[in-house]
Structures are given as structure tokens and as C-alpha cells.
Write a protein that holds these residues in place. Structure first.
Motif, PDB file in Angstrom:
ATOM      1  N   ARG A 166     -48.123  59.507  31.439  1.00 50.05           N
ATOM      2  CA  ARG A 166     -48.968  59.307  30.256  1.00 50.05           C
ATOM      3  C   ARG A 166     -49.832  60.532  30.008  1.00 50.05           C
ATOM      4  O   ARG A 166     -50.042  60.965  28.876  1.00 50.05           O
ATOM      5  N   LEU A 214     -50.134  59.587  19.951  1.00 48.67           N
ATOM      6  CA  LEU A 214     -49.969  58.425  20.820  1.00 48.67           C
ATOM      7  C   LEU A 214     -50.371  57.171  20.046  1.00 48.67           C
ATOM      8  O   LEU A 214     -51.048  57.243  19.034  1.00 48.67           O
ATOM      9  N   ARG A 234     -52.759  51.644  21.751  1.00 53.82           N
ATOM     10  CA  ARG A 234     -52.930  51.172  23.132  1.00 53.82           C
ATOM     11  C   ARG A 234     -53.125  52.379  24.054  1.00 53.82           C
ATOM     12  O   ARG A 234     -54.056  52.412  24.867  1.00 53.82           O
ATOM     13  N   GLU A 235     -52.265  53.385  23.914  1.00 50.74           N
ATOM     14  CA  GLU A 235     -52.339  54.528  24.824  1.00 50.74           C
ATOM     15  C   GLU A 235     -53.641  55.296  24.656  1.00 50.74           C
ATOM     16  O   GLU A 235     -54.236  55.746  25.637  1.00 50.74           O
ATOM     17  N   LEU A 283     -56.735  55.767  27.496  1.00 53.66           N
ATOM     18  CA  LEU A 283     -56.635  57.124  28.061  1.00 53.66           C
ATOM     19  C   LEU A 283     -57.752  57.448  29.058  1.00 53.66           C
ATOM     20  O   LEU A 283     -57.490  57.976  30.135  1.00 53.66           O
ATOM     21  N   ARG A 318     -49.285  47.525  33.389  1.00 53.64           N
ATOM     22  CA  ARG A 318     -49.063  47.364  31.954  1.00 53.64           C
ATOM     23  C   ARG A 318     -49.733  46.133  31.387  1.00 53.64           C
ATOM     24  O   ARG A 318     -50.253  46.151  30.280  1.00 53.64           O
ATOM     25  N   GLU A 354     -53.390  46.803  31.182  1.00 52.55           N
ATOM     26  CA  GLU A 354     -53.630  47.756  30.101  1.00 52.55           C
ATOM     27  C   GLU A 354     -53.607  47.044  28.748  1.00 52.55           C
ATOM     28  O   GLU A 354     -54.501  47.227  27.913  1.00 52.55           O
ATOM     29  N   GLU A 389     -49.285  49.035  19.134  1.00 52.28           N
ATOM     30  CA  GLU A 389     -48.221  50.022  19.367  1.00 52.28           C
ATOM     31  C   GLU A 389     -48.085  50.990  18.197  1.00 52.28           C
ATOM     32  O   GLU A 389     -47.233  51.866  18.211  1.00 52.28           O
TER      33      GLU A 389
END
Lengths: 370, 497
Positions: A235, B345, B348-349, B353, B367, B370, B389
Motif C-alpha cells: 500500500r 487511491l 478507503r485507502e 493511510l 482488511r 480497515e 472504493e
């Protein structure tokens, strides 16, 4: 369309799979056929031709007609040839996703081959330590992978410490590593390894299917896929490639991650080198010339974006397969070999244009849905 | 016949209908304001006129004649120019080269340097700009660069100038200069389309005002016949009431963040500050006073900073983001696109982060954890996105800012440094962000908020520190809050009696 099926079509590598199937179908259709002799494996493991008597009562080798592309030998060959490039392409994917580039992989491949070969020769049948081949294989493997990792570490450290664009550092590294290989070997080919090493790498199942390179590629692909999609480290690579400053502001140790991707890329080149010396039984400083471009091409065809932040392990492996199918297709279709570089170069450009078109279409679809 | 007319303009972007059948007319020689929340479509309409975007359907008429500004160049030939928020020039080239880039004066194939300079001087003089044409444009402040943009627009014979948020990063003096220039251009018969969030300046400057909401035309009225309150209601479609933050009545906790003699050569000197649990402290000052530099230094982004900083009564090693994070600091940076988010990104990402180390087991991202954590904060902040997403680049400014905030809430910091919490954010999202910051303070977080908007600091903070030229100019307790008092400290004037 059911949701599951739609999800499959959105699966980002499905386009590459379609291209591969189409290429396979085309090659099968246009390859024509070839008559090949039939072999039989005797009880002691040796392969021998099968004979038959023809209409005139003479003993002649039994042959069967096969499609030039769609036959086990050719597919096995394709799988093996793809493996070397695909393994390096997984490492390259990490570098490219992080927003960098690694031109050293071909040279690392040569230097690691030479390092491994020198150690293996020492323990080979004609070497001074012929009595302990197993130790030799371990040391040779260690030398090959160790040298490759060190080369990656060196490029990565310079990129991070000097804050110079990776293109420049790895362009220099490309010449330096190959130069070292040349100085060490004095331009000679290094061979004569312990027999067990070559037998292991070349071991085949069924009708000439060399499984070791293929299995290694699958392992590297799997590890790369897990790394990029499931690990925090993966990531972070996407984040740095997407926006380095924002990644830094999020507490990501950018330098450490960057160093890591070049080390991994070096290691992947080392793995490919180890397989190649086992497979071909010799190493020279000229090995892997131009591989860096094949590997970058595979990564780009496989959807890795040179601006960083985008790409996948499966994608680049499929990209490597496409490139290999095209170059072996040129042989199978009987096209003049001299054209192969022109064709592959065009394919790389075409693939990227197609990818851009696809991105544009996806954006337009989203717009239309609104 | 109206000078400029938009007829049923429609424009779609991925995930949004940016403009939905918008029709309006603009009189010649007026300054026409386009206002609306973020995502209302006001910038899009301006950009369609200037040829940056092309409308999906609809017509633009100038003097009754349909025109098609399909590219910026085509728009320029129609006499339409745009003054951009973002950098519109090549920063490494000189002012003169940028001004004449489309048509460099040449003599026998070589660039004619003296003609170039003379032409640039004339263009700059036409807008009363006192700028050396030989210096690289990248060294100019945003305000002066805008002057160059306006000079370029006027110089190419533009009849219509679109200004997109021209004052968003200008100092008070630069803003005053810009207003003077806008009035002068209007007097010369030019038509200005003025896109802005800032109601007060529209009422000072414009003749007509068009309100857009969710891509639809809501109203076009003469400034004289409307009021700011009425426009706000039109913009958000509901009544907005001022409210006092709840945290002001709570007891303060222990000191969370304290700094003494914080100094960074060339940026700021000898800054003391402290923030207690449950407190929101404001940091005011004009652009360049060193506010952002202070919070960035606290967050470990300045290797040259010296001084003593304590977080939760433990000393903090300066110059390291890792140390700052470990101590419980978080920074929501000023520029979310450059520093705050990885736009490629997904939501969610991006939200996960900064919290990634907390969501990781044996190197693997957990996951389920997260997904739960990021969804919780997205919900709490009411982020409007098709799904977690979805790529962050596709969200509106306000929703992006919410993701940039959610990222640090997910990390659960004790001390949040927030640089410009609502820059480029619409009125509705602003209110939601204020509400959130209030809740955070009530929960016992310590917040240090940097802002250029004085009403924002006054409505939010318990104390305000004012910086001027890299030094602490003063501190105001809540009872002494007023825009006048703040401005006097910011400008270095003695406090009014």
C-alpha cells in the motif's frame, strides 16, 4: 448481467487475458502444422524414438502431425522463456508503481549469473572442490542472489541518499554492474557446474515441460501479488507513487520504501539469473543484454503506469507473456526474425495507447452513468 | 439583446451532473458574480466559457451570435480569457516570455529580446502592474502572477475575463489592488465573470449575481436587490444559523502540546504556545507570517527547527515525522491535493493511510478492520461518495477535505494540527467540519487551527494566537475576539483603546 460476472469483467487484468487468448487463437490458426517424431520413455528413464514399419515394409520413425503453436513442447518452451522475464517484471512492477524506474536489471542478471557461476564452477566436476556439490549449490545460490540484492541495495541507496532521478542512477548502474561482470570474467564464459544443480533446474515432467522456472515464476507472482495487494508495505508503494509528498505527510518513511523496491527488483533479477545459469549451464558478462527494456516493456504492457501509483503483479506477468508470445509467434509464423524488434516496439506503444483509451472510456462510462 | 448568453448548458463529469440546463444572461461592461457551494458548477460554467471544458449540450451566444469556445485558444480568439487559480504559466520562463509565449517577437528566426521586453512592459503598464518583465514568473507571489494573467488577457484584446476564485490566496493588500483593477477594467467596458465563494467581496464588487446549486440555476439578481443572507439561503437551500461551539463551556484538561522558543531560521523565531485537552487554539496571521511553517515544524517537517516541544508532558524530538506521529500528533495540511491525499487511491485507502501501522498484523493489512474503521469515519463526517472504493480524485473539494480529516481521526491522535480546515470547501460542508471540530474538542482532543478566515477562527476557537513576520504578535482570549482586534495584531498596529 449478474453482479459477479460484471465484477469479473471489471477485473483489471481481464483485458490482458483476452488479448492473450486472442493471440493464442490467432497463432494456432495461422501457425500451420509440423510433423514431429514420437518419443517414448524407456524404463531406465531415457527417451527413445518410436519406430514403425511403413507400407513398403521398412522401419521408419513414427511421426505425428501437430499444430506448430498449440503443442506441448512449444507451450512448455513459451512458459520457460516467459518465466525469466516475468520474474524480473514483478520486481520492476514494484519500482514502477513507486514512481521509479530500474534500468539495471539486465546487468544485475549478468553480474549475478557470473557470481553464481564462479562459485558453482569451483564446486563443479572439474573444480577444486568437486567432492561437495551440495555445499556448492547452496553457496552458488547464495552468491547469485546475494550479489543481485547488493546491486539493488547499491542503486537504491544512491537514489535515496543523493536524491538523483532513478533513471540516471540506474543508467550508470547498468554500465557499472555489467562492467564488473566483464572485468571478473575477462570476457570468458563460465561453465562446468555440479551436475545435480543443472539436473534440478532442468528437471522435466511429462513431455519436456521444464517445471522449475515456471514454478518459480508462479511463486514470485504469488508473493508479488500478496505483497502489493495485502501488505501494508505494498500500500505504501502505491501511495508514494501516487503522491510522494502526501505519503510523507502521512508518516510513511518514503526513503525506506524506495530503497526496498530497488532491493526487491535486484533480488528478482538474481532469481532469474540463478534459473538461467542452471538452465543454460554457463554464464558470461554478456548475458541478459537488453533485458531491462524487455522487462520494462512487459511491465508497461501489463498496465503499470510510468507516472507511478498504478500496476499489479499479475498484470506485468501477463504483459511478459504477451511479449513472449509475440516474439515466439514471429518464429512460428516464419516471419523474418529481423522484424521482431520492430513488431515488439510497436506492440508496446499500441498497448499503452490502448490502455489510455480504456481509461478514457471508463471515465466516459462513469459520466454517462451520472 | 444581452451581450453574453448561456442557453441550457449541460455538462457531465464522472459521477456528477455538473451543470443541468443552466441559462443566464450577462450585460456588457458589468461584473457578474457566479456563486454556489463547491460542486455547484460555478467553476465549470466559467471554464466552459473559457474553452477549458466543452459543454455536452447547450449554446453560448455573444451579441446574439452562437459561438463555440471549444479550446482555450478558440475562446481567446472570441475575446474570452480566464484568470486561473492554479499556475497558468511556465514558472521557469520570465514574465516577458510568458506574456508573449503564443507570439514571440522574432528577428531572422531569433527571439528579439528588446521587442519582447518592450511589449511585456506595455502589457503590464496597461493594467498598472509594476513588475520586472525579466524575472522568472515562478518567483512572483500568487497575487502578482494573477496581475500578469490579467495583463495577458487585456493584452490579447479580451472582452470577457473569467476570474476563478481570484482572491483565494491573496493577502489583504493584494486583494484591494485586484478590486481596484477589476473596477477599472469594468469602466473600460470589459465584462467580468467573477467566480467566488466569498460573499462579502461579491457585494463589494459585482453588479449582478447568479446563484447555482447542484448544477442548477437558482437565481440571477442585481446586487442592489438582494442581500447576503438571501444569497446564502439560495446557495444552501436552507436557513443557516450561527451557533456557539459547545466545547467553550467544558472544563479544559491537562496541557497536551506545549512549545517554548520554537525557532526556524528564516521562517519564525521564539514562538511559545500551548494547547490543552479540549481546547481549540487558533493561529492567525497574514499569508507569509509563518503560521503553516509553525505547524509543519511541530509535525517534524522542518529539519532546521530548534526549541523545546512537549507532547503529553514528554519531550518531542523535533525534525522527525515518525516521532511526531508516535507522540500522538496529526497534521491536516493546507493543500489537500498536494500534501493531504493520494488522489489516485480510493477513499478507503486514503482514510487508512496514516492509520496503517495500527491496522497491520505481521505486515498484512487487516482488511475487515480497515473497512470498518474507514467506513465509521466516512459516515461520521458524512462523506458523499458512491462507495469507499471510489477514487478520491472524483470527489468534490469538500468531500476530499473530509477524507483528509477522516484520515487523521482514524489514526486517533491526541493533538490535531489543522492548517486551513475549510479552504475551497462549500458552506454546507464548512458547517459540518466546524461541528466535527467542536465535537473533537468536547471529546478531549487538543486542536491547533491555522486559518486565513477570521470569522472561522472567531466562531471556532477558545484562544487565538496572532503571528506577524515570524514572531508571536499577541494572544486574544475568547472575550476579546473581534475581527478588528485580530487585524490590528496581524498588521502590527497598536491595539485600539
Amino acid at each position: 448481467m449478474p453482479a459477479r460476472l460484471r465484477a469479473l469483467f471489471r477485473f483489471q487484468e481481464s483485458g490482458l487475458l483476452l488479448v492473450i487468448l486472442a493471440l493464442g487463437a490467432l497463432l494456432t490458426a495461422f501457425a500451420g502444422t509440423v510433423r514431429t517424431p514420437v518419443f517414448e520413455r524407456a524404463a531406465d528413464g531415457t527417451r527413445a524414438r518410436v519406430y514403425t514399419t511403413d507400407a513398403a515394409g521398412e522401419r521408419v520413425p513414427l511421426t505425428i502431425e501437430k499444430n506448430k503453436f498449440l503443442n506441448v513442447q512449444n507451450l512448455a518452451q513459451l512458459a520457460k522463456d516467459t518465466s525469466f522475464i516475468a520474474i524480473m517484471a514483478v520486481g520492476m512492477a514494484l519500482v514502477i508503481i513507486s514512481g521509479g524506474i530500474d534500468l539495471t536489471v539486465g546487468s544485475i542478471y549478468a553480474l549475478a549469473s557470473v557470481a553464481g557461476a564462479l562459485v558453482l564452477r569451483h564446486f563443479g566436476a572439474e573444480g577444486p572442490a568437486a567432492t561437495s556439490p551440495v555445499l556448492g549449490i547452496f553457496l552458488g545460490t547464495g552468491a547469485c542472489l546475494g550479489v543481485a540484492t547488493l546491486c539493488g541495495l547499491a542503486s537504491g541507496s544512491l537514489i535515496v541518499a543523493l536524491r538523483v532521478h532513478p533513471f540516471i542512477i540506474t543508467l550508470g548502474g547498468m554500465a557499472i554492474y555489467r562492467g564488473i561482470a566483464f572485468v571478473v570474467t575477462e570476457g570468458q564464459s563460465i561453465g562446468s557446474f555440479p551436475a545435480a544443480f543443472r539436473e534440478f533446474v532442468r528437471c522435466e515432467v511429462g513431455d519436456g515441460l521444464g517445471v522449475v522456472p515456471l514454478a518459480t515464476m508462479i511463486v514470485v507472482l504469488f508473493v508479488g501479488w500478496i505483497f502489493l495487494s495485502r501488505l501494508a508495505a505494498g500500500r505504501r508503494i502505491y501511495a508514494i507513487g501516487g503522491n510522494e509528498l502526501a505519503a510523507r505527510f502521512s508518516g510513511i518513511r518514503v526513503e525506506r520504501v524506495k530503497l526496498g523496491v530497488y532491493v526487491i527488483s535486484g533480488l528478482c533479477a538474481g532469481i532469474a539469473a540463478l534459473l538461467s545459469i542452471g538452465y543454460y549451464g554457463a554464464a558470461t558478462s554478456g548475458d541478459g543484454q537488453g533485458y531491462e527494456l524487455n522487462v520494462i516493456a512487459a511491465a508497461v504492457v501489463g498496465g503499470a503506469s510510468l507516472t507511478g501509483g498504478r500496476g499489479s503483479a499479475l498484470g506485468v506477468v501477463l504483459g511478459a507473456l504477451i511479449i513472449q508470445m509475440i516474439s515466439s509467434g514471429i518464429v512460428i509464423l516464419g516471419i523474418n526474425q529481423n522484424y521482431s524488434q520492430i513488431i515488439i516496439g510497436s506492440v508496446v506503444i499500441f498497448a499503452v495507447v490502448l490502455d489510455n483509451l480504456n481509461t478514457w472510456l471508463a471515465k466516459r462510462r462513469l459520466t454517462a452513468a451520472a | 439583446m444581452p451581450f453574453l448568453e448561456f442557453r441550457q448548458i449541460t455538462k457531465r463529469f464522472p459521477g456528477v451532473l455538473a451543470l443541468d440546463n443552466v441559462s443566464l444572461t450577462v450585460e456588457r461592461g458589468t461584473c457578474h458574480a457566479l456563486i454556489g457551494e463547491n460542486g455547484a458548477g460555478k467553476s465549470t460554467l466559467g471554464k466552459i466559457l473559457a474553452g477549458v471544458y466543452t459543454a455536452d449540450s447547450g449554446q453560448i451566444l455573444i451579441g446574439g451570435r452562437p459561438v463555440a469556445p471549444t479550446t482555450p485558444l478558440a475562446a481567446r480568439e472570441l475575446g474570452i480569457a480566464m484568470v486561473h487559480q492554479e499556475l497558468a504559466f511556465c514558472p521557469n520562463l520570465s514574465v516577458a516570455e510568458n506574456l508573449c509565449l503564443g507570439d514571440l517577437p522574432r528577428r531572422r528566426g531569433f527571439i528579439d529580446r528588446s521587442a519582447l521586453r518592450a511589449r511585456a512592459r506595455a502589457l503590464l503598464a496597461a493594467v498598472g502592474a509594476d513588475i520586472d518583465p525579466d524575472i522568472p514568473i515562478g518567483t512572483l507571489s500568487t497575487g502578482r502572477e494573477q496581475l500578469v494573467q490579467i495583463a495577458a488577457a487585456v493584452g490579447t484584446g479580451a472582452q470577457i475575463i473569467v476570474m476563478d476564485e481570484p482572491t483565494s490566496s491573496l493577502s489583504a493588500a493584494e486583494t484591494a489592488d485586484l478590486f481596484r483593477l477589476v473596477r477599472e477594467l469594468k469602466a473600460r467596458g470589459l465584462t467580468l465573470i467573477y467566480v467566488s465563494h466569498r460573499l462579502e467581496e461579491l457585494f463589494a464588487l459585482c453588479d449582478h449575481i447568479t446563484v447555482l446549486r447542484d448544477g442548477r440555476h437558482i437565481a440571477t439578481e442585481a446586487i442592489a436587490s438582494t442581500t447576503p443572507a438571501r444569497v446564502v439561503t439560495q446557495m444552501i437551500g436552507r436557513e443557516l444559523r450561527a451557533h456557539t461551539p459547545a466545547h467553550l463551556t467544558r472544563e479544559l484538561g491537562p496541557v497536551r502540546l506545549s512549545a517554548t522558543a520554537l525557532t526556524s531560521p528564516g521562517h519564525f523565531t521564539n514562538i511559545p504556545l500551548s494547547v490543552r485537552a479540549g481546547e481549540i487554539v487558533g493561529l492567525a496571521g497574514i499569508v507569509g507570517a509563518g503560521r503553516s511553517e509553525v505547524v509543519q515544524a511541530l509535525f517534524g517537517l522542518d529539519p532546521a527547527v530548534t526549541g523545546e516541544v512537549r507532547v503529553n508532558d514528554r519531550p518531542l524530538a523535533l525534525g522527525s515525522i515518525e516521532q511526531a506521529l508516535a507522540a500522538g500528533l496529526g497534521l491536516v495540511p493546507e493543500d489537500r491535493k498536494r500534501q493531504g491525499l493520494v488522489l489516485g487511491l480510493n477513499c478507503r485507502e486514503n482514510t487508512a493511510l496514516a492509520a496503517l501501522p495500527l491496522l497491520t498484523r505481521f505486515g498484512f493489512v487487516r482488511r475487515a478492520a480497515e473497512a470498518t474503521l474507514t467506513a465509521r469515519y466516512a459516515m461520521r463526517l458524512r462523506v458523499k461518495t458512491p462507495s469507499m472504493e471510489a477514487i478520491t480524485a472524483g470527489l468534490s473539494g469538500g468531500n476530499q477535505q473530509k477524507i483528509a480529516l477522516a484520515k487523521w481521526l482514524a489514526r486517533d491522535c491526541d493533538v490535531l494540527l489543522i492548517d486551513e480546515p475549510t479552504r475551497g470547501v462549500d458552506v454546507g460542508a464548512k458547517a459540518e467540519i466546524y461541528q466535527l471540530l467542536d465535537e473533537l474538542a468536547c471529546e478531549g482532543k487538543a486542536l491547533l487551527v491555522v486559518s486565513s478566515e477570521l470569522p472561522e477562527l472567531i466562531g471556532l476557537c477558545r484562544r487565538i494566537l496572532v503571528m506577524r513576520q515570524g514572531a508571536l504578535a499577541g494572544e486574544l482570549p475568547h472575550a476579546a475576539f473581534s475581527e478588528a482586534a485580530l487585524m490590528q495584531l496581524m498588521a502590527g498596529l497598536p491595539a485600539a483603546a
